[in-house]
Motif scaffolding. Structure first.
Motif, PDB file in Angstrom:
ATOM      1  N   LEU A 245       0.833  -1.192   0.000  1.00 21.80           N
ATOM      2  CA  LEU A 245       0.000   0.000   0.000  1.00 21.80           C
ATOM      3  C   LEU A 245       0.875   1.252   0.000  1.00 21.80           C
ATOM      4  O   LEU A 245       1.753   1.407   0.857  1.00 21.80           O
ATOM      5  N   GLU A 246       0.627   2.143  -0.975  1.00 26.56           N
ATOM      6  CA  GLU A 246       1.335   3.418  -1.060  1.00 26.56           C
ATOM      7  C   GLU A 246       0.320   4.529  -1.311  1.00 26.56           C
ATOM      8  O   GLU A 246      -0.571   4.373  -2.142  1.00 26.56           O
ATOM      9  N   TRP A 247       0.466   5.661  -0.604  1.00 25.89           N
ATOM     10  CA  TRP A 247      -0.387   6.822  -0.856  1.00 25.89           C
ATOM     11  C   TRP A 247       0.246   8.055  -0.245  1.00 25.89           C
ATOM     12  O   TRP A 247       0.978   7.959   0.754  1.00 25.89           O
ATOM     13  N   PRO A 248       0.022   9.221  -0.854  1.00 24.91           N
ATOM     14  CA  PRO A 248       0.556  10.461  -0.296  1.00 24.91           C
ATOM     15  C   PRO A 248      -0.349  10.983   0.814  1.00 24.91           C
ATOM     16  O   PRO A 248      -1.569  10.896   0.743  1.00 24.91           O
ATOM     17  N   ASN A 249       0.277  11.515   1.854  1.00 25.60           N
ATOM     18  CA  ASN A 249      -0.505  12.092   2.939  1.00 25.60           C
ATOM     19  C   ASN A 249      -0.853  13.547   2.641  1.00 25.60           C
ATOM     20  O   ASN A 249      -0.635  14.038   1.526  1.00 25.60           O
ATOM     21  N   GLN A 250      -1.352  14.283   3.635  1.00 25.00           N
ATOM     22  CA  GLN A 250      -1.796  15.658   3.417  1.00 25.00           C
ATOM     23  C   GLN A 250      -0.652  16.587   3.068  1.00 25.00           C
ATOM     24  O   GLN A 250      -0.834  17.587   2.372  1.00 25.00           O
ATOM     25  N   GLY A 252       1.872  15.746   1.251  1.00 23.96           N
ATOM     26  CA  GLY A 252       2.437  15.345  -0.018  1.00 23.96           C
ATOM     27  C   GLY A 252       3.491  14.273   0.087  1.00 23.96           C
ATOM     28  O   GLY A 252       4.001  13.800  -0.935  1.00 23.96           O
ATOM     29  N   GLN A 253       3.829  13.843   1.329  1.00 18.82           N
ATOM     30  CA  GLN A 253       4.833  12.791   1.512  1.00 18.82           C
ATOM     31  C   GLN A 253       4.201  11.431   1.239  1.00 18.82           C
ATOM     32  O   GLN A 253       3.074  11.157   1.658  1.00 18.82           O
ATOM     33  N   VAL A 254       4.917  10.567   0.527  1.00 19.56           N
ATOM     34  CA  VAL A 254       4.400   9.255   0.153  1.00 19.56           C
ATOM     35  C   VAL A 254       4.627   8.277   1.303  1.00 19.56           C
ATOM     36  O   VAL A 254       5.756   8.108   1.791  1.00 19.56           O
ATOM     37  N   ASN A 255       3.562   7.625   1.755  1.00 21.07           N
ATOM     38  CA  ASN A 255       3.644   6.587   2.785  1.00 21.07           C
ATOM     39  C   ASN A 255       3.678   5.218   2.111  1.00 21.07           C
ATOM     40  O   ASN A 255       2.835   4.925   1.258  1.00 21.07           O
ATOM     41  N   PRO A 270       2.255  -0.816   9.818  1.00 17.72           N
ATOM     42  CA  PRO A 270       2.390  -2.242   9.526  1.00 17.72           C
ATOM     43  C   PRO A 270       2.567  -2.474   8.034  1.00 17.72           C
ATOM     44  O   PRO A 270       2.742  -1.534   7.254  1.00 17.72           O
ATOM     45  N   TRP A 271       2.511  -3.745   7.661  1.00 13.04           N
ATOM     46  CA  TRP A 271       2.360  -4.053   6.234  1.00 13.04           C
ATOM     47  C   TRP A 271       0.878  -3.968   5.889  1.00 13.04           C
ATOM     48  O   TRP A 271       0.001  -4.395   6.664  1.00 13.04           O
ATOM     49  N   ALA A 272       0.606  -3.417   4.716  1.00 12.86           N
ATOM     50  CA  ALA A 272      -0.778  -3.339   4.233  1.00 12.86           C
ATOM     51  C   ALA A 272      -0.789  -3.656   2.741  1.00 12.86           C
ATOM     52  O   ALA A 272       0.140  -3.294   1.998  1.00 12.86           O
TER      53      ALA A 272
END
Length: 683
Positions: A245-250, A252-255, A270-272
């Motif tokens: 799972l990858e997505w940018p937070n508010q 703009g940093q990619v988690n 965790p792992w997602a």
């Protein structure tokens, strides 16, 4: 419709009436047909029995039959409130039928019973707890199906369970026995603790419990250690997943919730899985085959992300190509493990029997919002035992006739059969499970070292003790025996030590020995001799020489005179008729006598510097024994005095001559002092 909680396993099980432990409904019936392996028999044990007997077991009862079907025969018919059946109901064959009938009644809980094969002599029911047994340690057999909704347990491993907890249900929670198979438990009773934690494990929820007088734990194989997810022993490269799972937070940093984040108790996300479906998986490579006995899981552990997996399957493989889904023995369906119910709590599931594999895969089946988890594997090292080597006898000599040829053929066939059996053993040999891997050569070395090390330690310790004792004895001998001293056994120190136990003498008789030398005495006038004897003291007393030389060969404490060594053949000064010498030497010690010489009494009252009334002074301490006899003759020893009022001699005539002494005594008497009343002034 009268069947309640029921689990029928291949060797054991549990059955109860409907609505147990509440009052069973009216007009209900249930029949259980129990079958075990051929050649075995079935035994039935009741944990609770409460059936209305108002009509003498006519409409409400429990009936047990030998066999199944129309040819069954009745073993017994039972009813009664609070009926106690201490013994076991045993069948004649491997099949048994249990029939429950409930008529019109106002009360009665029904029953709960457990069954097993007759080789399980220590069978207990799901209702037994630790307080029912008085032994501090005992073994019991738990039947299958003891995860029952109406029983409670408090506690967890490794701290222990409250004594009011169901033994078998706690055994399932601890991972000691399987709920579908049952099994043996080894229980240890110990002192209770103030607080019992609650946890969820193996689909059993343990509640928080208060203080109790005692608790119980289980003895296990010990193969429940962590395998390296939390500690980092398993590197990141060996943890993979189907998706990330990858997505940018508010900001703009990619988690990125990578699979290496799936480490239990590791701070952070965790792992997602990127996609939440039943085809996602998390895979762990253990680098080699290991014995896996359990798994612990949590959710995301992040309050803002309420993600967790609530159910999953387990797959395992040796090559990461062919995968096997975990199933319980005797079951034809995949086992579905209960996961988390919230994102923080750790949930444990055990594998009975354990999994032996290198690659381990988790396949989520149910989740909350998204598939996210952290895990840790439990287990230990795995080793395969080797079959013992069999040494074949040497081949027989070649046959000489037909009978010999037949016997040779028989031996060849036998050897071939043994070889074949050995090859079969290599492929079908059941591995011996151990907690650690130890090769046979290492085992031999360890056994040899276990014998040699204590022996060598004892030998070296003995040698060191001998050397220390010898060194100590030698130093002690050097300290007690000087170069010019007598041996320690000839010293008089023992006599000085014994003096403290003897009666003390009066102060007037204990005088300091007078120090003098013969050279000084010879230059003094006769009247100065007593004064010299009183004021000057010699370090050693000189012996009065008389008699044979052999008497001086004994041990003596006298110091020889310095200068020219006196010869024992010289004329005794006491025996000289011409020169009268005031010799102040004492007599030699006797052979068996005391250490001190016979005292010489000198009358100091006649000396001008001595006041009247002063008693005689002894220059030596009294020996307390009679003086030794002197062989030979001695001349009269006279005392020169200037007193005009008395011409009496200071010494008596030696014994053996004409004098006041008796003729049969050959020793000197102790010198007598003059009477103080007849003292006179000096001329």
């Amino acid at each position: 419709d009268g069947c309640g909680h029921t689990v029928l396993g291949p060797e054991s099980g549990t059955l109860a009436s409907i609505n147990y432990p509440q009052t069973s409904p009216n007009s209900t019936v249930c029949e259980w047909e129990i079958r075990v392996k051929p050649g075995q028999r079935v035994q039935l044990k009741f944990g609770d029995f409460d059936i209305d007997d108002s009509d003498s077991c006519h409409s409400s009862y429990l009936r047990v039959h030998n066999g199944i079907g129309p040819n069954r025969t009745e073993i017994g018919k039972y009813c009664g409130f609070g009926f106690q059946m201490d013994g076991l109901v045993t069948s004649k064959g491997n099949e048994i039928t249990v029939q429950f009938m409930s008529g019109i009644h106002a009360s009665g809980r029904g029953f709960l019973a457990a069954y097993s094969t007759t080789d399980k002599s220590d069978l207990i029911t799901c209702l037994d707890n630790a307080s029912h047994f008085s032994e501090p340690e005992f073994n019991k057999y738990c039947p299958a199906g003891c995860v029952i909704p109406f029983a409670d347990i408090s506690g967890t491993i490794p701290h222990g369970y409250r004594d009011s907890s169901s033994l078998c249900m706690a055994g399932v929670h601890a991972g000691v026995v399987s709920n579908t198979q049952g099994g043996q438990i080894n229980v240890v009773i110990s002192k209770g603790i103030p607080y019992y934690e609650g946890s969820l494990a193996n689909n059993v929820t343990s509640k928080v419990g208060p203080l109790s007088t005692s608790l119980f734990t289980f003895k296990t194989s010990g193969c429940y250690g962590t395998l390296g997810m939390e500690s980092g022993a398993i590197p990141d490269s060996q943890i993979t997943a189907s998706s990330i799972l990858e997505w940018p937070n508010q900001t703009g940093q990619v988690n990125i919730w990578k699979p290496e984040n799936a480490r239990l108790k590791r701070v952070g996300p965790p792992w997602a899985a990127l996609i939440s479906d039943e085809h996602q998986w998390l895979q762990i490579d253990l680098n080699k085959e290991k014995k896996i006995t359990g798994i612990v899981t949590t959710g995301s552990t992040l309050a803002e992300y309420f993600y967790y997996v609530s159910a999953y399957r387990i797959l395992y493989s040796d090559d990461a190509q062919k995968w096997t889904v975990y199933r319980e023995p005797g079951m034809d369906k995949d086992k579905i493990f209960q996961g988390n119910t919230e994102l923080y709590q750790e949930v444990r599931n055990n594998f009975i029997p354990p999994i032996i594999a290198r690659f381990f895969r988790i396949n989520p089946l149910k989740w909350h919002q998204k598939i996210a988890m952290k895990v840790e594997l439990l287990g230990c090292q795995f080793s395969i035992g080797r079959a013992p080597k069999i040494t074949l006898p040497p081949p027989p000599p070649p046959p000489q006739n037909r009978n010999d040829e037949k016997s040779a053929d028989f031996i060849d066939d036998f050897i071939n059969s043994v070889k074949t059996s050995l090859q079969t053993d290599k492929t079908t040999f059941t591995p011996e499970i151990k907690n650690t891997t130890v090769t046979p050569s290492v085992t031999k070395d360890v056994a040899l070292a276990a014998v040699l090390v204590p022996v060598l330690v004892m030998v070296f310790t003995t040698l060191i003790l001998i050397l220390v004792c010898a060194w100590h004895w030698r130093n002690r001998k050097k300290k007690t025996e000087g170069t010019y001293d007598l041996p320690y056994w000839d010293r008089a120190g023992w006599w000085k030590g014994m003096k403290q136990f003897l009666p003390t003498k009066s102060a007037e008789h204990e005088e300091t020995p007078v120090r003098y030398s013969s050279s000084e005495i010879s230059h003094l006038r006769p009247r100065e001799v007593p004064t010299m004897l009183q004021t000057e003291s010699a370090e050693y007393a000189q012996p009065l020489v008389g008699g044979l030389v052999g008497t001086l060969h004994q041990r003596s404490t006298f110091k020889p005179e310095e200068g020219k060594e006196a010869s024992y053949a010289d004329v005794d000064p006491y025996n000289s008729p011409i020169q009268e010498v005031y010799h102040a030497y004492a007599e030699p010690l006797p052979i068996t006598g005391p250490e001190y010489a016979t005292p010489i009494i000198v009358d100091m009252s006649s000396h001008p510097s001595t006041p009247l009334g002063v008693p005689s002074i002894s220059t030596f301490k009294a020996a307390g024994n009679q003086a030794p006899p002197l062989v030979g003759t001695c001349s009269k020893l006279l005392s020169r005095t200037d007193s005009t009022s008395s011409a009496q001699a200071l010494y008596d005539i030696p014994k053996g001559q004409v004098g006041p002494g008796s003729a049969d005594e050959l020793v000197y008497q102790v010198p007598q002092s003059l009477a103080l009343s007849t003292g006179s002034k000096d001329e």
